[in-house]
Design an enzyme around this catalytic site. Structure first.
Site, PDB file in Angstrom:
ATOM      1  N   LYS A 124       0.764  -1.213   0.000  1.00 31.88           N
ATOM      2  CA  LYS A 124      -0.005  -0.047  -0.030  1.00 31.88           C
ATOM      3  C   LYS A 124       0.889   1.206  -0.037  1.00 31.88           C
ATOM      4  O   LYS A 124       0.453   2.127  -0.752  1.00 31.88           O
ATOM      5  CB  LYS A 124      -0.933   0.133   1.163  1.00 31.88           C
ATOM      6  CG  LYS A 124      -1.833  -1.054   1.120  1.00 31.88           C
ATOM      7  CD  LYS A 124      -3.530  -0.920   1.110  1.00 31.88           C
ATOM      8  CE  LYS A 124      -4.099  -1.824   0.790  1.00 31.88           C
ATOM      9  NZ  LYS A 124      -4.564  -2.883   1.525  1.00 31.88           N
ATOM     10  N   LYS A 206      -3.129 -10.933  -7.865  1.00 33.93           N
ATOM     11  CA  LYS A 206      -4.393 -11.512  -7.554  1.00 33.93           C
ATOM     12  C   LYS A 206      -5.672 -10.587  -8.015  1.00 33.93           C
ATOM     13  O   LYS A 206      -5.435  -9.516  -8.312  1.00 33.93           O
ATOM     14  CB  LYS A 206      -4.810 -11.763  -6.060  1.00 33.93           C
ATOM     15  CG  LYS A 206      -4.469 -10.788  -5.297  1.00 33.93           C
ATOM     16  CD  LYS A 206      -5.342 -10.825  -3.774  1.00 33.93           C
ATOM     17  CE  LYS A 206      -5.596  -9.286  -3.390  1.00 33.93           C
ATOM     18  NZ  LYS A 206      -6.535  -9.388  -2.397  1.00 33.93           N
ATOM     19  N   LYS A 209     -10.662  -5.888  -5.545  1.00 30.83           N
ATOM     20  CA  LYS A 209     -11.729  -4.947  -5.938  1.00 30.83           C
ATOM     21  C   LYS A 209     -11.059  -3.688  -6.455  1.00 30.83           C
ATOM     22  O   LYS A 209     -11.652  -2.985  -7.072  1.00 30.83           O
ATOM     23  CB  LYS A 209     -12.337  -4.560  -4.557  1.00 30.83           C
ATOM     24  CG  LYS A 209     -13.232  -5.623  -4.160  1.00 30.83           C
ATOM     25  CD  LYS A 209     -13.935  -5.203  -2.809  1.00 30.83           C
ATOM     26  CE  LYS A 209     -14.014  -5.858  -1.728  1.00 30.83           C
ATOM     27  NZ  LYS A 209     -13.032  -5.699  -0.997  1.00 30.83           N
TER      28      LYS A 209
HETATM   29  P1  ADP Z   1     -10.004  -7.122  -1.778  1.00 32.27           P
HETATM   30  O1  ADP Z   1      -8.406  -7.364  -1.679  1.00 32.27           O
HETATM   31  O2  ADP Z   1     -10.335  -7.449  -3.227  1.00 32.27           O
HETATM   32  O3  ADP Z   1     -10.167  -5.546  -1.531  1.00 32.27           O
HETATM   33  P2  ADP Z   1     -10.696  -7.852   0.631  1.00 32.27           P
HETATM   34  O4  ADP Z   1      -9.428  -7.230   1.188  1.00 32.27           O
HETATM   35  O5  ADP Z   1     -11.906  -7.199   1.107  1.00 32.27           O
HETATM   36  O6  ADP Z   1     -10.601  -7.882  -0.825  1.00 32.27           O
HETATM   37  O7  ADP Z   1     -10.845  -9.479   1.371  1.00 32.27           O
HETATM   38  C1  ADP Z   1     -11.887  -9.810   1.388  1.00 32.27           C
HETATM   39  C2  ADP Z   1     -11.754 -11.420   1.603  1.00 32.27           C
HETATM   40  O8  ADP Z   1     -11.646 -11.967   0.125  1.00 32.27           O
HETATM   41  C3  ADP Z   1     -10.516 -11.970   2.337  1.00 32.27           C
HETATM   42  O9  ADP Z   1     -10.834 -13.055   2.941  1.00 32.27           O
HETATM   43  C4  ADP Z   1      -9.478 -12.047   1.108  1.00 32.27           C
HETATM   44  O10 ADP Z   1      -8.594 -13.087   1.585  1.00 32.27           O
HETATM   45  C5  ADP Z   1     -10.386 -12.792  -0.038  1.00 32.27           C
HETATM   46  N1  ADP Z   1      -9.609 -12.455  -1.155  1.00 32.27           N
HETATM   47  C6  ADP Z   1      -9.463 -11.182  -1.807  1.00 32.27           C
HETATM   48  N2  ADP Z   1      -9.016 -11.341  -3.033  1.00 32.27           N
HETATM   49  C7  ADP Z   1      -8.806 -12.777  -3.414  1.00 32.27           C
HETATM   50  C8  ADP Z   1      -8.076 -13.329  -4.244  1.00 32.27           C
HETATM   51  N3  ADP Z   1      -7.505 -12.923  -5.653  1.00 32.27           N
HETATM   52  N4  ADP Z   1      -8.120 -14.977  -4.262  1.00 32.27           N
HETATM   53  C9  ADP Z   1      -8.648 -15.270  -2.925  1.00 32.27           C
HETATM   54  N5  ADP Z   1      -9.249 -14.765  -1.773  1.00 32.27           N
HETATM   55  C10 ADP Z   1      -9.197 -13.383  -2.015  1.00 32.27           C
END
Ligand code: ADP
Length: 343
Positions: A124, A206, A209
């Site tokens: 970040k 990965k 969002k």
């Molecule tokens: P993002 O990274 O998309 O903003 P969050 O930080 O809100 O998502 O994470 C919400 C959940 O989704 C967490 O449990 C995170 O481990 C899971 N998660 C987010 N991106 C992935 C991914 N590409 N593959 C597997 N799990 C994911």
């Protein structure tokens, strides 16, 4: 200390489970397979607390103009996937004030050096050097507070959260050691053998969002958009020799196929790859149709739920009430062992 993989698939019921998703945008396939899919299975026989992590989102998204609609979206999309607000406590983080209190106490047990070494923090800082705030640095402490507040032992999350869970265990152990045994050691959890990481379609990192929208499949994407994104996924001209090793980006396409396609479909394309006769155009077309079959019912259901604000308000209110009962019980214990009960 057990690692998350050891525990995978071993939940037998009656455990306390906690997890959250930030309202920073549209939910995607990674959120589903890393987190939501496990929520839905765990809610059947465990005491589950699932939250929309709105306070966490403030660390990177300080502008709150679209927060309400994002919170509604996360609620609606989770419910459309099968999360049942009657089975789990499904709530919004900021409505459980005890979170802030526990976060404060845990902050005294978290050290600057270890926080600065966190991979997500370093990422970040690289992405947004203009907004390196203290909340961002202490993000794993707030996450530990969310989990420990319900004395949860299982945390269904994707692989990207493994390090945060290890930190939560450290904070819990430090607290227990200094003040008295209050918290169990929380473990990252996935029903499969390993924690899942759903890769982005451009072959780097990965799905997420907040990053490259064309490389992420959202649960709100329409059928044409799903086709378009998958047809653009990186491939090459195919293997020239039998039984070649798959490049990462091809491995990723097969991984996605393994999530949404029938096992014999995957096996047939695997055989084509091993025979060096695979046509990636066909593979991607097949994957697109299977992906549409998976995503489109969720998208339609989420749109219906999203239009019912009254229902969403009721879900949040009921969820917060359940979460507060558990939080207040823990905080009473925390204040007692810390000696903060003066009268
Ligand atoms: P993002 O990274 O998309 O903003 P969050 O930080 O809100 O998502 O994470 C919400 C959940 O989704 C967490 O449990 C995170 O481990 C899971 N998660 C987010 N991106 C992935 C991914 N590409 N593959 C597997 N799990 C994911």
């Amino acid at each position: 200390m057990k690692d998350s993989q050891e525990l995978s698939g071993n939940v037998t019921g009656n455990k306390i489970v906690m997890s959250g998703i930030r309202p920073t945008g549209f939910l995607h396939l990674g959120n589903y397979f890393g987190a939501i899919r496990n929520y839905i299975r765990m809610q059947e026989s465990n005491e589950c607390y699932f939250m929309v992590a709105d306070l966490h989102s403030l660390t990177t998204h300080p502008d709150t103009k679209s927060l309400k609609s994002n919170v509604h979206r996360v609620l609606a999309e989770n419910i459309a996937c099968g999360l049942d607000p009657d089975k789990a406590a499904f709530f919004c983080q900021s409505q459980v004030y005890e979170t802030a209190e526990l976060y404060l106490y845990l902050n005294m047990l978290a050290y600057k050096g270890e926080l600065e070494k966190t991979v997500t923090f370093k990422d970040k800082v690289r992405q947004h050097p203009e907004n390196v705030n203290a909340g961002l640095l202490t993000y794993p402490v707030l996450q530990a507070a969310d989990i420990l507040l319900h004395r949860a032992s299982f945390v269904p999350v994707g692989k990207d959260q493994e390090q945060h869970l290890e930190m939560a265990r450290n904070f819990a152990n430090r607290f227990n050691h200094r003040y008295g045994d209050v918290f169990p050691e929380p473990q990252a959890f996935n029903f499969n053998e390993t924690l899942v990481k759903v890769p982005s379609l451009d072959g780097t990192g990965k799905m997420s969002k907040s990053e490259n929208a064309m490389a992420t499949l959202y649960l709100a994407d329409d059928d044409d958009m799903i086709r378009k994104k998958l047809m653009k996924a990186k491939t090459d001209s195919g293997p020239t020799e039998k039984n070649s090793v798959k490049p990462d980006y091809i491995e990723n396409i097969f991984l996605l196929m393994g999530l949404v396609s029938a096992p014999d479909t995957v096996a047939s394309y695997e055989a084509d790859f091993n025979n060096a006769s695979i046509r990636y155009g066909d593979l991607k077309k097949q994957l697109a149709e299977d992906m549409i079959r998976f995503i489109s019912p969720i998208r339609q259901k989420a749109a219906d739920i999203l239009s019912n604000e009254k229902y969403l308000a009721e879900v949040m209110e009921k969820g917060a009430q359940k979460a507060r009962v558990s939080a207040q019980k823990t905080m009473k214990l925390v204040r007692e062992v810390m000696g903060l009960n003066y009268y």
